[in-house]
Design a protein around this motif. Structure first.
Motif, PDB file in Angstrom:
ATOM      1  N   TYR A 176     -13.431   9.113  21.516  1.00  0.00           N
ATOM      2  CA  TYR A 176     -14.867   8.841  21.507  1.00  0.00           C
ATOM      3  C   TYR A 176     -15.321   8.906  22.958  1.00  0.00           C
ATOM      4  N   ALA A 177     -16.232   9.806  23.290  1.00  0.00           N
ATOM      5  CA  ALA A 177     -16.651   9.974  24.683  1.00  0.00           C
ATOM      6  C   ALA A 177     -18.158   9.793  24.827  1.00  0.00           C
ATOM      7  N   SER A 178     -18.532   9.019  25.830  1.00  0.00           N
ATOM      8  CA  SER A 178     -19.946   8.839  26.182  1.00  0.00           C
ATOM      9  C   SER A 178     -20.269   9.837  27.289  1.00  0.00           C
ATOM     10  N   LEU A 179     -21.195  10.746  26.999  1.00  0.00           N
ATOM     11  CA  LEU A 179     -21.531  11.825  27.928  1.00  0.00           C
ATOM     12  C   LEU A 179     -23.018  11.838  28.256  1.00  0.00           C
ATOM     13  N   ARG A 232     -25.277  26.069  34.707  1.00  0.00           N
ATOM     14  CA  ARG A 232     -26.363  25.238  35.248  1.00  0.00           C
ATOM     15  C   ARG A 232     -26.322  23.812  34.710  1.00  0.00           C
ATOM     16  N   LEU A 233     -25.303  23.491  33.919  1.00  0.00           N
ATOM     17  CA  LEU A 233     -25.201  22.150  33.349  1.00  0.00           C
ATOM     18  C   LEU A 233     -24.324  21.251  34.211  1.00  0.00           C
ATOM     19  N   GLN A 234     -24.699  19.990  34.297  1.00  0.00           N
ATOM     20  CA  GLN A 234     -23.895  18.946  34.932  1.00  0.00           C
ATOM     21  C   GLN A 234     -23.496  17.978  33.818  1.00  0.00           C
ATOM     22  N   VAL A 235     -22.183  17.844  33.587  1.00  0.00           N
ATOM     23  CA  VAL A 235     -21.662  16.994  32.528  1.00  0.00           C
ATOM     24  C   VAL A 235     -21.012  15.775  33.169  1.00  0.00           C
ATOM     25  N   VAL A 236     -21.495  14.580  32.832  1.00  0.00           N
ATOM     26  CA  VAL A 236     -20.946  13.332  33.371  1.00  0.00           C
ATOM     27  C   VAL A 236     -20.288  12.567  32.232  1.00  0.00           C
ATOM     28  N   LEU A 237     -19.032  12.194  32.444  1.00  0.00           N
ATOM     29  CA  LEU A 237     -18.299  11.381  31.474  1.00  0.00           C
ATOM     30  C   LEU A 237     -18.457   9.915  31.866  1.00  0.00           C
ATOM     31  N   ASN A 238     -19.181   9.158  31.058  1.00  0.00           N
ATOM     32  CA  ASN A 238     -19.352   7.735  31.318  1.00  0.00           C
ATOM     33  C   ASN A 238     -18.105   6.956  30.915  1.00  0.00           C
ATOM     34  N   GLU A 239     -17.553   7.293  29.752  1.00  0.00           N
ATOM     35  CA  GLU A 239     -16.405   6.555  29.232  1.00  0.00           C
ATOM     36  C   GLU A 239     -15.741   7.354  28.120  1.00  0.00           C
ATOM     37  N   CYS A 240     -14.424   7.176  27.980  1.00  0.00           N
ATOM     38  CA  CYS A 240     -13.692   7.762  26.861  1.00  0.00           C
ATOM     39  C   CYS A 240     -12.828   6.664  26.251  1.00  0.00           C
ATOM     40  N   ARG A 241     -12.893   6.521  24.939  1.00  0.00           N
ATOM     41  CA  ARG A 241     -12.112   5.499  24.229  1.00  0.00           C
ATOM     42  C   ARG A 241     -11.247   6.168  23.174  1.00  0.00           C
ATOM     43  N   TYR A 242     -10.132   5.508  22.884  1.00  0.00           N
ATOM     44  CA  TYR A 242      -9.201   5.992  21.866  1.00  0.00           C
ATOM     45  C   TYR A 242      -8.632   4.783  21.128  1.00  0.00           C
ATOM     46  N   PRO A 243      -8.052   4.987  19.930  1.00  0.00           N
ATOM     47  CA  PRO A 243      -7.490   3.861  19.193  1.00  0.00           C
ATOM     48  C   PRO A 243      -6.402   3.159  20.011  1.00  0.00           C
ATOM     49  N   MET A 262     -19.886  11.269  21.654  1.00  0.00           N
ATOM     50  CA  MET A 262     -19.344  12.348  20.829  1.00  0.00           C
ATOM     51  C   MET A 262     -17.989  11.884  20.307  1.00  0.00           C
ATOM     52  N   ILE A 263     -17.671  12.290  19.087  1.00  0.00           N
ATOM     53  CA  ILE A 263     -16.417  11.911  18.449  1.00  0.00           C
ATOM     54  C   ILE A 263     -15.601  13.179  18.218  1.00  0.00           C
ATOM     55  N   ALA A 264     -14.359  13.173  18.677  1.00  0.00           N
ATOM     56  CA  ALA A 264     -13.522  14.376  18.592  1.00  0.00           C
ATOM     57  C   ALA A 264     -13.350  14.865  17.154  1.00  0.00           C
ATOM     58  N   SER A 265     -13.174  13.947  16.210  1.00  0.00           N
ATOM     59  CA  SER A 265     -12.922  14.359  14.833  1.00  0.00           C
ATOM     60  C   SER A 265     -14.193  14.783  14.094  1.00  0.00           C
ATOM     61  N   ALA A 266     -15.365  14.529  14.675  1.00  0.00           N
ATOM     62  CA  ALA A 266     -16.631  14.882  14.022  1.00  0.00           C
ATOM     63  C   ALA A 266     -17.638  15.390  15.057  1.00  0.00           C
ATOM     64  N   PRO A 267     -17.382  16.548  15.660  1.00  0.00           N
ATOM     65  CA  PRO A 267     -18.264  17.034  16.727  1.00  0.00           C
ATOM     66  C   PRO A 267     -19.701  17.286  16.272  1.00  0.00           C
ATOM     67  N   ALA A 268     -19.926  17.590  15.009  1.00  0.00           N
ATOM     68  CA  ALA A 268     -21.277  17.861  14.525  1.00  0.00           C
ATOM     69  C   ALA A 268     -22.077  16.589  14.269  1.00  0.00           C
ATOM     70  N   LEU A 269     -21.414  15.444  14.266  1.00  0.00           N
ATOM     71  CA  LEU A 269     -22.099  14.181  13.985  1.00  0.00           C
ATOM     72  C   LEU A 269     -23.176  13.868  15.017  1.00  0.00           C
ATOM     73  N   MET A 321     -12.388  16.803  23.205  1.00  0.00           N
ATOM     74  CA  MET A 321     -11.104  17.145  22.575  1.00  0.00           C
ATOM     75  C   MET A 321     -10.198  15.916  22.480  1.00  0.00           C
ATOM     76  N   ARG A 322     -10.054  15.229  23.645  1.00  0.00           N
ATOM     77  CA  ARG A 322      -9.160  14.058  23.681  1.00  0.00           C
ATOM     78  C   ARG A 322      -9.419  13.277  24.961  1.00  0.00           C
ATOM     79  N   CYS A 323      -8.937  12.057  24.974  1.00  0.00           N
ATOM     80  CA  CYS A 323      -8.975  11.234  26.180  1.00  0.00           C
ATOM     81  C   CYS A 323      -7.724  11.522  27.005  1.00  0.00           C
ATOM     82  N   THR A 324      -7.803  11.286  28.304  1.00  0.00           N
ATOM     83  CA  THR A 324      -6.634  11.392  29.162  1.00  0.00           C
ATOM     84  C   THR A 324      -6.333  10.012  29.730  1.00  0.00           C
ATOM     85  N   THR A 325      -5.054   9.710  29.859  1.00  0.00           N
ATOM     86  CA  THR A 325      -4.654   8.374  30.311  1.00  0.00           C
ATOM     87  C   THR A 325      -3.990   8.364  31.667  1.00  0.00           C
ATOM     88  N   SER A 326      -3.835   9.523  32.284  1.00  0.00           N
ATOM     89  CA  SER A 326      -3.223   9.555  33.610  1.00  0.00           C
ATOM     90  C   SER A 326      -3.877  10.573  34.505  1.00  0.00           C
TER      91      SER A 326
END
Length: 117
Positions: A73-76, A53-64, A92-99, A112-117
């Protein structure tokens, strides 16, 4: 207390901002706490995916910059069918999900990670 705040301000000033690149999407992992089942969801930036019943929208994903496999780093925004408002809205930050974790009785979602393609 004042010394603690001053110390935190000095530490924050010592940390340099990391250059990032914006990805075309992200891979999120979801756990259904009822069944114990996990599923990976690929979501393009600016779009959404359904999880029960959840709708998850990815606003942006950033990586070094220059390191697409680096820390994501993902904005959800997560909302639930039949409820007003959002269940989660933030980064949310992949290396610190509890943050900055999503609080939901049935599902956990983390990046988990960003995708580039």
């Amino acid at each position: 207390m004042r010394a603690l705040i001053l110390g935190l301000a000095l530490c924050a000033g010592a940390v340099q901002a990391q250059q990032t690149s914006t990805a075309s999407g992200a891979v999120l992992r979801a756990l259904d706490k009822t069944s114990g089942e996990t599923v990976d969801i690929s979501v393009p930036a600016g779009q959404g995916a359904r999880l029960g019943r959840l709708q998850v929208v990815l606003n942006e994903c950033r990586y070094p910059a220059g390191n697409p496999s680096g820390d994501a780093y993902a904005s959800l925004e997560v909302s639930q069918t039949g409820q007003q408002g959002t269940v989660f809205s933030g980064w949310m930050i992949a290396s610190a999900p509890a943050l900055n974790a999503m609080e939901h009785p049935r599902y956990d979602i983390w990046v988990m990670r960003c995708t580039t393609s």
